[in-house]
Design an enzyme around this catalytic site. Structure first.
Site, PDB file in Angstrom:
ATOM      1  N   ASP A 161       0.849  -1.187   0.000  1.00 23.98           N
ATOM      2  CA  ASP A 161       0.000   0.000   0.000  1.00 23.98           C
ATOM      3  C   ASP A 161       0.886   1.239   0.000  1.00 23.98           C
ATOM      4  O   ASP A 161       1.881   1.315   0.731  1.00 23.98           O
ATOM      5  CB  ASP A 161      -0.912  -0.004   1.229  1.00 23.98           C
ATOM      6  CG  ASP A 161      -2.050   0.992   1.090  1.00 23.98           C
ATOM      7  OD1 ASP A 161      -3.211   0.542   1.013  1.00 23.98           O
ATOM      8  OD2 ASP A 161      -1.787   2.213   1.046  1.00 23.98           O
ATOM      9  N   ASN A 188     -12.890  -2.986   2.673  1.00 23.90           N
ATOM     10  CA  ASN A 188     -13.806  -1.864   2.807  1.00 23.90           C
ATOM     11  C   ASN A 188     -14.795  -1.897   1.650  1.00 23.90           C
ATOM     12  O   ASN A 188     -14.400  -2.112   0.495  1.00 23.90           O
ATOM     13  CB  ASN A 188     -13.029  -0.547   2.782  1.00 23.90           C
ATOM     14  CG  ASN A 188     -12.006  -0.475   3.908  1.00 23.90           C
ATOM     15  OD1 ASN A 188     -12.293  -0.860   5.034  1.00 23.90           O
ATOM     16  ND2 ASN A 188     -10.809  -0.001   3.606  1.00 23.90           N
ATOM     17  N   GLY A 234     -15.763   3.088   3.787  1.00 29.63           N
ATOM     18  CA  GLY A 234     -14.551   3.855   3.535  1.00 29.63           C
ATOM     19  C   GLY A 234     -13.762   3.376   2.322  1.00 29.63           C
ATOM     20  O   GLY A 234     -12.555   3.591   2.235  1.00 29.63           O
ATOM     21  N   HIS A 287     -12.309  -1.212  -6.895  1.00 29.88           N
ATOM     22  CA  HIS A 287     -11.873  -2.500  -7.463  1.00 29.88           C
ATOM     23  C   HIS A 287     -11.629  -3.415  -6.271  1.00 29.88           C
ATOM     24  O   HIS A 287     -10.847  -3.052  -5.370  1.00 29.88           O
ATOM     25  CB  HIS A 287     -10.588  -2.297  -8.288  1.00 29.88           C
ATOM     26  CG  HIS A 287     -10.077  -3.565  -8.915  1.00 29.88           C
ATOM     27  ND1 HIS A 287     -10.028  -3.752 -10.286  1.00 29.88           N
ATOM     28  CD2 HIS A 287      -9.601  -4.704  -8.357  1.00 29.88           C
ATOM     29  CE1 HIS A 287      -9.538  -4.963 -10.527  1.00 29.88           C
ATOM     30  NE2 HIS A 287      -9.270  -5.560  -9.378  1.00 29.88           N
ATOM     31  N   HIS A 322     -10.554  -5.582  -3.352  1.00 32.98           N
ATOM     32  CA  HIS A 322      -9.242  -5.866  -2.767  1.00 32.98           C
ATOM     33  C   HIS A 322      -9.408  -6.081  -1.276  1.00 32.98           C
ATOM     34  O   HIS A 322     -10.379  -5.616  -0.671  1.00 32.98           O
ATOM     35  CB  HIS A 322      -8.265  -4.706  -2.994  1.00 32.98           C
ATOM     36  CG  HIS A 322      -8.749  -3.404  -2.443  1.00 32.98           C
ATOM     37  ND1 HIS A 322      -9.712  -2.647  -3.078  1.00 32.98           N
ATOM     38  CD2 HIS A 322      -8.426  -2.711  -1.310  1.00 32.98           C
ATOM     39  CE1 HIS A 322      -9.948  -1.554  -2.372  1.00 32.98           C
ATOM     40  NE2 HIS A 322      -9.185  -1.573  -1.281  1.00 32.98           N
ATOM     41  N   HIS A 361      -7.015  -5.729   2.418  1.00 32.87           N
ATOM     42  CA  HIS A 361      -5.810  -5.206   3.044  1.00 32.87           C
ATOM     43  C   HIS A 361      -5.270  -6.285   3.985  1.00 32.87           C
ATOM     44  O   HIS A 361      -6.031  -6.849   4.778  1.00 32.87           O
ATOM     45  CB  HIS A 361      -6.110  -3.970   3.896  1.00 32.87           C
ATOM     46  CG  HIS A 361      -6.697  -2.821   3.145  1.00 32.87           C
ATOM     47  ND1 HIS A 361      -6.043  -1.621   2.990  1.00 32.87           N
ATOM     48  CD2 HIS A 361      -7.887  -2.680   2.511  1.00 32.87           C
ATOM     49  CE1 HIS A 361      -6.804  -0.786   2.300  1.00 32.87           C
ATOM     50  NE2 HIS A 361      -7.935  -1.402   1.999  1.00 32.87           N
TER      51      HIS A 361
HETATM   52  P1  AMP Z   1      -9.732   1.261   0.205  1.00 30.47           P
HETATM   53  O1  AMP Z   1     -10.031   2.454   1.043  1.00 30.47           O
HETATM   54  O2  AMP Z   1     -10.075  -0.023   0.899  1.00 30.47           O
HETATM   55  O3  AMP Z   1     -10.346   1.378  -1.177  1.00 30.47           O
HETATM   56  O4  AMP Z   1      -8.161   1.210   0.047  1.00 30.47           O
HETATM   57  C1  AMP Z   1      -7.473   1.698  -1.064  1.00 30.47           C
HETATM   58  C2  AMP Z   1      -6.015   1.677  -0.718  1.00 30.47           C
HETATM   59  O5  AMP Z   1      -5.269   1.827  -1.910  1.00 30.47           O
HETATM   60  C3  AMP Z   1      -5.557   2.793   0.230  1.00 30.47           C
HETATM   61  O6  AMP Z   1      -5.036   2.210   1.420  1.00 30.47           O
HETATM   62  C4  AMP Z   1      -4.479   3.541  -0.571  1.00 30.47           C
HETATM   63  O7  AMP Z   1      -3.406   3.956   0.202  1.00 30.47           O
HETATM   64  C5  AMP Z   1      -4.092   2.488  -1.604  1.00 30.47           C
HETATM   65  N1  AMP Z   1      -3.538   3.023  -2.842  1.00 30.47           N
HETATM   66  C6  AMP Z   1      -4.066   3.990  -3.620  1.00 30.47           C
HETATM   67  N2  AMP Z   1      -3.296   4.200  -4.699  1.00 30.47           N
HETATM   68  C7  AMP Z   1      -2.253   3.341  -4.610  1.00 30.47           C
HETATM   69  C8  AMP Z   1      -1.104   3.066  -5.407  1.00 30.47           C
HETATM   70  N3  AMP Z   1      -0.869   3.745  -6.549  1.00 30.47           N
HETATM   71  N4  AMP Z   1      -0.249   2.106  -5.006  1.00 30.47           N
HETATM   72  C9  AMP Z   1      -0.473   1.431  -3.849  1.00 30.47           C
HETATM   73  N5  AMP Z   1      -1.534   1.636  -3.048  1.00 30.47           N
HETATM   74  C10 AMP Z   1      -2.417   2.584  -3.419  1.00 30.47           C
END
Ligand code: AMP
Length: 118
Positions: A32, A90, A96, A101, A103, A105
């Site tokens: 991340d 999330n 949040g 897409h 995923h 964490h």
């Molecule tokens: P969510 O809030 O569950 O949609 O989490 C999205 C996550 O993607 C966040 O923790 C961001 O820090 C992460 N994120 C966004 N852009 C990038 C990127 N280019 N490379 C790696 N992580 C990213």
């Protein structure tokens, strides 16, 4: 409706750089960009699902097994089983979710404390 221009779609197409942790035919796992723990890795489906809600309704049983197998392989690659870790996803506005897409964490590297956020 899946947005093919979301940031994870761009990462999957190789248009944005990431630090890869694990990859197979079904998932990509990478660090991340804004880590919330000493170890913070995202595991994303290669198939275009918008969220866990979408995935849980529309993915086949085979895809579900393949996705969670990819999460397991990522945990093994990171050697997290002995100390422990947290897997969260999330969904939508109240969840949040920033990137539309699907995923999860993986958070680890220290005692993570309470399960809810302020
Ligand atoms: P969510 O809030 O569950 O949609 O989490 C999205 C996550 O993607 C966040 O923790 C961001 O820090 C992460 N994120 C966004 N852009 C990038 C990127 N280019 N490379 C790696 N992580 C990213």
């Amino acid at each position: 409706m899946y947005d093919p221009n979301n940031v994870f779609a761009k990462i999957l197409r190789g248009e944005l750089p990431v630090t890869r942790v694990y990859e197979d035919a079904h998932v990509l796992a990478f660090k991340d960009i804004r880590p919330a723990a000493p170890i913070h890795v995202l595991v994303v489906t290669k198939a275009p699902y918008t969220s866990f809600d979408d995935f849980s309704v529309h993915a086949s049983k085979e895809e579900v097994i393949q996705f969670w197998g990819g999460v397991r392989e990522t945990v093994h690659a990171l050697k997290l089983s002995a100390r422990g870790y947290r897997v969260i996803t999330n969904v939508g506005a109240d969840g949040g979710q920033e990137v539309p897409h699907f995923h999860v964490h993986i958070l680890a590297g220290k005692p993570l404390g309470a399960k809810v956020c302020a």
